[in-house]
Scaffold this motif. Structure first.
Motif, PDB file in Angstrom:
ATOM      1  N   TYR A 136      -3.276   6.886   0.617  1.00  0.00           N
ATOM      2  CA  TYR A 136      -3.963   6.853   1.455  1.00  0.00           C
ATOM      3  C   TYR A 136      -3.220   5.350   2.335  1.00  0.00           C
ATOM      4  O   TYR A 136      -3.879   5.091   3.608  1.00  0.00           O
ATOM      5  N   THR A 137      -1.683   6.348   3.312  1.00  0.00           N
ATOM      6  CA  THR A 137      -1.359   5.428   3.998  1.00  0.00           C
ATOM      7  C   THR A 137      -1.541   5.671   5.402  1.00  0.00           C
ATOM      8  O   THR A 137      -2.311   4.731   6.170  1.00  0.00           O
ATOM      9  N   PRO A 138      -1.885   6.967   5.471  1.00  0.00           N
ATOM     10  CA  PRO A 138      -2.758   7.410   6.880  1.00  0.00           C
ATOM     11  C   PRO A 138      -4.014   6.276   6.975  1.00  0.00           C
ATOM     12  O   PRO A 138      -4.468   5.911   7.790  1.00  0.00           O
ATOM     13  N   LEU A 139      -4.957   6.877   6.480  1.00  0.00           N
ATOM     14  CA  LEU A 139      -5.867   5.900   6.353  1.00  0.00           C
ATOM     15  C   LEU A 139      -5.621   4.190   6.209  1.00  0.00           C
ATOM     16  O   LEU A 139      -6.798   3.948   7.382  1.00  0.00           O
ATOM     17  N   ALA A 140      -4.972   3.933   5.925  1.00  0.00           N
ATOM     18  CA  ALA A 140      -4.524   2.283   6.140  1.00  0.00           C
ATOM     19  C   ALA A 140      -4.025   2.062   6.990  1.00  0.00           C
ATOM     20  O   ALA A 140      -4.184   1.190   8.043  1.00  0.00           O
ATOM     21  N   SER A 141      -3.408   3.102   7.997  1.00  0.00           N
ATOM     22  CA  SER A 141      -2.386   2.872   9.234  1.00  0.00           C
ATOM     23  C   SER A 141      -4.176   2.712  10.294  1.00  0.00           C
ATOM     24  O   SER A 141      -4.026   2.275  11.292  1.00  0.00           O
ATOM     25  N   GLN A 142      -4.739   3.676   9.919  1.00  0.00           N
ATOM     26  CA  GLN A 142      -6.497   3.476  10.884  1.00  0.00           C
ATOM     27  C   GLN A 142      -6.785   2.193  10.883  1.00  0.00           C
ATOM     28  O   GLN A 142      -7.232   2.347  12.118  1.00  0.00           O
ATOM     29  N   ILE A 143      -6.908   1.773   9.337  1.00  0.00           N
ATOM     30  CA  ILE A 143      -7.487   0.765   9.375  1.00  0.00           C
ATOM     31  C   ILE A 143      -7.283  -0.794  10.048  1.00  0.00           C
ATOM     32  O   ILE A 143      -7.909  -1.170  10.693  1.00  0.00           O
ATOM     33  N   ILE A 161       0.706  -1.393   0.083  1.00  0.00           N
ATOM     34  CA  ILE A 161       0.005   0.388   0.002  1.00  0.00           C
ATOM     35  C   ILE A 161       1.043   1.441  -0.108  1.00  0.00           C
ATOM     36  O   ILE A 161       0.603   1.729  -0.418  1.00  0.00           O
ATOM     37  N   PRO A 162       1.578   1.632   0.815  1.00  0.00           N
ATOM     38  CA  PRO A 162       2.873   2.883   0.555  1.00  0.00           C
ATOM     39  C   PRO A 162       3.184   2.841  -0.737  1.00  0.00           C
ATOM     40  O   PRO A 162       3.450   4.219  -0.764  1.00  0.00           O
ATOM     41  N   ARG A 221       3.845  11.661   6.081  1.00  0.00           N
ATOM     42  CA  ARG A 221       3.572  10.160   4.695  1.00  0.00           C
ATOM     43  C   ARG A 221       2.845   9.180   5.553  1.00  0.00           C
ATOM     44  O   ARG A 221       2.718   8.080   5.016  1.00  0.00           O
ATOM     45  N   GLY A 222       3.596   8.559   7.533  1.00  0.00           N
ATOM     46  CA  GLY A 222       2.435   7.327   7.582  1.00  0.00           C
ATOM     47  C   GLY A 222       3.474   6.001   7.335  1.00  0.00           C
ATOM     48  O   GLY A 222       2.252   4.923   7.670  1.00  0.00           O
ATOM     49  N   GLN A 277      -3.044   3.488  18.390  1.00  0.00           N
ATOM     50  CA  GLN A 277      -3.801   5.049  17.898  1.00  0.00           C
ATOM     51  C   GLN A 277      -3.208   5.998  18.285  1.00  0.00           C
ATOM     52  O   GLN A 277      -2.911   7.463  17.695  1.00  0.00           O
ATOM     53  N   ALA A 278      -3.041   6.168  19.714  1.00  0.00           N
ATOM     54  CA  ALA A 278      -2.204   6.664  20.485  1.00  0.00           C
ATOM     55  C   ALA A 278      -0.797   7.413  19.465  1.00  0.00           C
ATOM     56  O   ALA A 278      -0.220   8.634  19.859  1.00  0.00           O
ATOM     57  N   GLN A 279      -0.215   6.450  19.407  1.00  0.00           N
ATOM     58  CA  GLN A 279       1.384   6.641  18.817  1.00  0.00           C
ATOM     59  C   GLN A 279       1.535   7.499  17.352  1.00  0.00           C
ATOM     60  O   GLN A 279       2.009   8.440  16.897  1.00  0.00           O
ATOM     61  N   ILE A 280       0.258   6.646  16.837  1.00  0.00           N
ATOM     62  CA  ILE A 280      -0.425   7.480  15.159  1.00  0.00           C
ATOM     63  C   ILE A 280      -0.712   8.037  15.326  1.00  0.00           C
ATOM     64  O   ILE A 280      -0.365   9.042  14.169  1.00  0.00           O
ATOM     65  N   THR A 281      -0.922   8.863  15.906  1.00  0.00           N
ATOM     66  CA  THR A 281      -2.251  10.305  15.728  1.00  0.00           C
ATOM     67  C   THR A 281      -0.952  10.712  17.135  1.00  0.00           C
ATOM     68  O   THR A 281      -1.433  13.046  16.222  1.00  0.00           O
ATOM     69  N   GLN A 282      -0.911  10.913  17.501  1.00  0.00           N
ATOM     70  CA  GLN A 282      -0.240  11.946  18.513  1.00  0.00           C
ATOM     71  C   GLN A 282      -0.768  12.656  19.304  1.00  0.00           C
ATOM     72  O   GLN A 282      -0.749  13.862  19.784  1.00  0.00           O
ATOM     73  N   PHE A 283      -2.358  12.226  19.282  1.00  0.00           N
ATOM     74  CA  PHE A 283      -3.330  12.236  20.315  1.00  0.00           C
ATOM     75  C   PHE A 283      -4.074  11.877  21.344  1.00  0.00           C
ATOM     76  O   PHE A 283      -4.440  10.829  20.023  1.00  0.00           O
ATOM     77  N   VAL A 284      -4.763  11.942  21.872  1.00  0.00           N
ATOM     78  CA  VAL A 284      -5.564  10.941  22.669  1.00  0.00           C
ATOM     79  C   VAL A 284      -7.252  12.057  22.963  1.00  0.00           C
ATOM     80  O   VAL A 284      -7.201  12.594  23.742  1.00  0.00           O
TER      81      VAL A 284
END
Length: 333
Positions: free
Chosen positions: A42-49, A35-36, A170-171, A240-247
């Motif tokens: 779509y890499t950031p969305l793929a990470s969320q999925i 995917i990357p 870029r994720g 999720q916290a590590q990817i978004t850097q927000f909780v």
């Protein structure tokens, strides 16, 4: 000669089907790795999925294999997320340490709450799971100095993974890291459900009275499954916290618990790959419906869930299995 030919006709499709079952999942994992490279946007969305698949997979161990239906699973996801975020701000921002800590805290929360809730079942358990989730949600909301309250935990950052790979916009690092965690969790869950312990969970799901009669420790088995599921949900929250850097406070919400249960129902509970099918379907459908009608997209989501529940009770994978069986019976005729 005729008998041997007929035998070959009957056996070869079965062998081919088994081979396809092994090859197709491998191809899906390989496609995910690409995917990357082929769809970098779509890499950031793929990470969320990927994170949500891991979360749904943890729930599948309870709902699909043990028969424990809960509406408070987000409490364990949020416990992992807040643990990783708070540790990054106050102790260490190493991704692996914070992820493992998130797993440990979520497992501990699962052990404490599960040891009480699992003494009940059915509607009583459902209500207690909601109560536990509401309590953790309000505690996080009140502890503003620690959790950020309704504003969420902000200013979170994590060190490069293994001291080398940085979490960039870029994720790519986040995606491969999350995918590796999902693969490890999938192997663990597959080993668990295919072990004697996993088969005992199926027995408890189908008839706990009979399992108790043959000497199976029902409570301990259910609690062990609940703790394993809690740890995996905590890992998903930490990622999720590590990817978004927000909780966000939503990570403990009833809405998130309901969403992940819907994802699992869409894909098909109790089939291992149900989470892998249901999560992308739900997220893409949600995105499409929100674009078409931002004010009333929940209506479309409700219609889809209603149709799936009434006409495809086993989810997408259940439908595929029924079609395959009907085609197999037609071929044998």
């Amino acid at each position: 000669m005729t008998d041997r030919s007929n035998a070959a006709v009957l056996v070869l499709p079965q062998a081919g089907t088994v081979g396809a079952r092994k090859i197709l999942p491998m191809l899906l994992w390989v496609a995910a790795l690409a995917i990357p490279t082929f769809a970098p946007g779509y890499t950031p969305l793929a990470s969320q999925i990927v994170v949500m698949i891991l979360f749904a997979l943890s729930l599948d161990l309870l709902v699909g294999f043990t028969g424990i239906v809960t509406l408070g699973h987000a409490a364990l996801f949020g416990a992992g997320a807040y643990t990783a975020g708070i540790m990054a701000l106050r102790l260490t921002n190493d991704p692996l340490i914070t992820a493992l800590s998130g797993m440990a805290v979520a497992a501990l929360v699962g052990l404490v709450t599960g040891s009480c809730m699992l003494r009940t079942k059915g509607l009583a358990f459902l209500v207690l799971s909601l109560a536990a989730a509401f309590m953790l949600h309000e505690l996080a909301n009140m502890a503003t100095s620690v959790t950020g309250g309704d504003d969420g935990l902000q200013g979170v950052s994590f060190a490069p993974l293994l001291g080398v790979f940085e979490f960039d916009f870029r994720g790519q690092t986040a995606f491969y890291y999350s995918l590796a965690c999902l693969f490890a969790a999938f192997l663990l869950v597959r080993r668990v459900v295919n072990s004697p312990f996993g088969w005992s969970l199926r027995g408890i799901r189908e008839n706990d009275g009979r399992m108790r009669a043959i000497g199976c420790p029902i409570y301990r088995r259910r609690l062990a499954a609940y703790v394993i599921s809690s740890a995996l949900a905590g890992l998903a929250g930490a990622l999720q916290a590590q990817i978004t850097q927000f909780v966000a406070l939503r990570s403990l919400s009833l809405e998130l618990s309901g969403d992940v249960l819907i994802m699992l129902i869409l894909g098909g509970a109790g089939r291992l790959y149900g989470a892998f099918v249901g999560v992308p379907l739900f997220m893409f459908a949600q995105d499409l419906l929100a674009k078409e009608d931002p004010a009333n997209w929940y209506l479309g989501q409700g219609v889809i869930l209603l149709v799936m529940t009434l006409f495809v009770p086993g989810g997408v994978l259940g439908l595929v299995e029924r079609v395959r069986r009907s085609l197999g019976r037609g071929g044998r005729r």
